[in-house]
Design a protein around this motif. Sequence first.
Motif, short mmCIF file in Angstrom:
data_model
loop_
_atom_site.label_atom_id
_atom_site.label_comp_id
_atom_site.label_asym_id
_atom_site.label_seq_id
_atom_site.Cartn_x
_atom_site.Cartn_y
_atom_site.Cartn_z
N THR A 95 0.82 -1.20 0.00
CA THR A 95 0.00 0.00 0.00
C THR A 95 0.86 1.25 0.00
OG1 THR A 95 -0.16 -0.07 2.42
CG2 THR A 95 -1.97 -1.05 1.18
N PHE A 96 0.33 2.27 -0.62
CA PHE A 96 0.98 3.58 -0.65
C PHE A 96 0.86 4.20 0.73
CE2 PHE A 96 0.51 8.17 -0.97
CZ PHE A 96 1.64 8.52 -1.69
N GLN A 97 1.96 4.74 1.24
CA GLN A 97 1.93 5.44 2.52
C GLN A 97 2.09 6.95 2.34
OE1 GLN A 97 1.30 4.08 5.64
NE2 GLN A 97 0.69 2.42 4.29
N ARG A 98 3.13 7.34 1.58
CA ARG A 98 3.33 8.78 1.37
C ARG A 98 4.32 9.02 0.24
NH1 ARG A 98 6.26 7.30 5.72
NH2 ARG A 98 8.38 8.05 5.93
N PHE A 99 4.31 10.24 -0.25
CA PHE A 99 5.25 10.67 -1.29
C PHE A 99 5.86 11.99 -0.83
CE2 PHE A 99 5.86 13.38 -5.15
CZ PHE A 99 6.94 12.69 -5.69
N ASP A 100 7.18 12.08 -0.91
CA ASP A 100 7.89 13.29 -0.54
C ASP A 100 8.25 14.03 -1.83
OD1 ASP A 100 9.58 15.32 0.25
OD2 ASP A 100 10.72 14.07 1.65
N PRO A 101 7.54 15.09 -2.18
CA PRO A 101 7.80 15.78 -3.45
C PRO A 101 9.18 16.44 -3.51
CG PRO A 101 6.16 16.99 -2.16
CD PRO A 101 6.44 15.71 -1.43
N GLU A 102 9.77 16.72 -2.35
CA GLU A 102 11.10 17.37 -2.33
C GLU A 102 12.20 16.40 -2.74
OE1 GLU A 102 11.90 20.31 0.26
OE2 GLU A 102 9.84 21.01 0.04
N THR A 103 12.08 15.14 -2.28
CA THR A 103 13.12 14.15 -2.58
C THR A 103 12.71 13.18 -3.70
OG1 THR A 103 12.29 12.59 -0.92
CG2 THR A 103 13.98 14.19 -0.21
N GLY A 104 11.41 13.10 -3.97
CA GLY A 104 10.92 12.16 -4.98
C GLY A 104 10.81 10.73 -4.47
N VAL A 122 9.02 7.60 -2.71
CA VAL A 122 7.72 7.02 -2.44
C VAL A 122 7.91 6.00 -1.32
CG1 VAL A 122 5.84 5.62 -3.36
CG2 VAL A 122 6.98 7.29 -4.83
N HIS A 123 7.07 6.07 -0.30
CA HIS A 123 7.13 5.13 0.82
C HIS A 123 5.94 4.19 0.70
CE1 HIS A 123 10.29 7.34 2.98
NE2 HIS A 123 9.73 8.39 2.39
N LEU A 124 6.24 2.89 0.65
CA LEU A 124 5.21 1.86 0.52
C LEU A 124 5.28 0.92 1.71
CD1 LEU A 124 5.76 0.96 -3.25
CD2 LEU A 124 4.08 2.53 -2.30
N SER A 125 4.14 0.38 2.07
CA SER A 125 4.06 -0.57 3.18
C SER A 125 3.77 -1.95 2.61
CB SER A 125 2.95 -0.14 4.13
OG SER A 125 2.81 -1.07 5.17
N MET A 126 4.62 -2.92 2.96
CA MET A 126 4.44 -4.29 2.51
C MET A 126 3.86 -5.09 3.66
SD MET A 126 7.73 -4.78 0.09
CE MET A 126 6.96 -5.91 -1.03
N ARG A 127 2.79 -5.86 3.36
CA ARG A 127 2.09 -6.61 4.40
C ARG A 127 1.89 -8.05 3.96
NH1 ARG A 127 -2.95 -2.76 5.59
NH2 ARG A 127 -3.43 -3.39 3.49
N GLY A 128 1.45 -8.87 4.90
CA GLY A 128 1.20 -10.27 4.61
C GLY A 128 2.48 -11.01 4.32
N ALA A 129 2.48 -11.84 3.28
CA ALA A 129 3.66 -12.64 2.94
C ALA A 129 4.85 -11.76 2.60
CB ALA A 129 3.35 -13.56 1.76
N CYS A 130 4.58 -10.53 2.18
CA CYS A 130 5.66 -9.62 1.78
C CYS A 130 6.42 -9.05 2.98
CB CYS A 130 5.10 -8.47 0.96
SG CYS A 130 4.33 -9.01 -0.55
N ALA A 131 5.76 -8.98 4.12
CA ALA A 131 6.41 -8.45 5.31
C ALA A 131 7.47 -9.45 5.78
CB ALA A 131 5.39 -8.20 6.42
N GLY A 132 8.70 -9.03 5.75
CA GLY A 132 9.78 -9.90 6.19
C GLY A 132 10.25 -10.90 5.14
#
Length: 189
Positions: free
Chosen positions: A138-147, A149-159
């Motif tokens: 899932t999308f968490q946030r975007f920092d327009p100054e640095t470009g 993108v922060h995404l959150s990985m869950r379920g099987a993707c976590a770890g």
Amino acid sequence: MFIQTEATPNPDTIKFLPGQPVAGNQGPFDFPDAASARISLLARALFQVEGVDRVFLGSDFVSINKAQDKDWRYVKPMVLAAIMDHYMSGLPVVEEGAASQSDDIEYEGETAEIVNEIKELIETRVRPAVAQDGGDITFQRFDPETGIVHLSMRGACAGCPSSTMTLKQGIENMLRTYVPEVTAVEAAL
């Protein structure tokens, strides 16, 4: 009731497909521990199985992360029994009115357009592929100054050992191709 299972890229995670809706349109739901599972009878039952470390409820699947020191030969049959018992009871998977958490940040102007484009790409190209592996992103946030993108990985993707490669080589390359303002993708903490 026949519950199918699928291996995932994470050796400590198996995807269970009960052939019935799990989180449906309410989810997905990620429960990193038993204390977080208070809104789901199914997740609480799964945490009663020795060796279950994390429960993820997708639209039509359940992903179970087991403890590294546990063997699937012992955990898997107990998980299958817990899922079967839950569905045979006829009780809901999650409490009525429960909804997946989303803390959307409000973006304005050109940044809002960039974020909408990023979210659209994640929804249409990334999430379906990640769900096949028993996870979610899932999308968490975007920092327009640095470009970044922060995404959150869950379920099987976590770890998952390959999650960093998925983020960097797969998702980052795709987003940078379609959205030139994106310079990097990082896992949200």
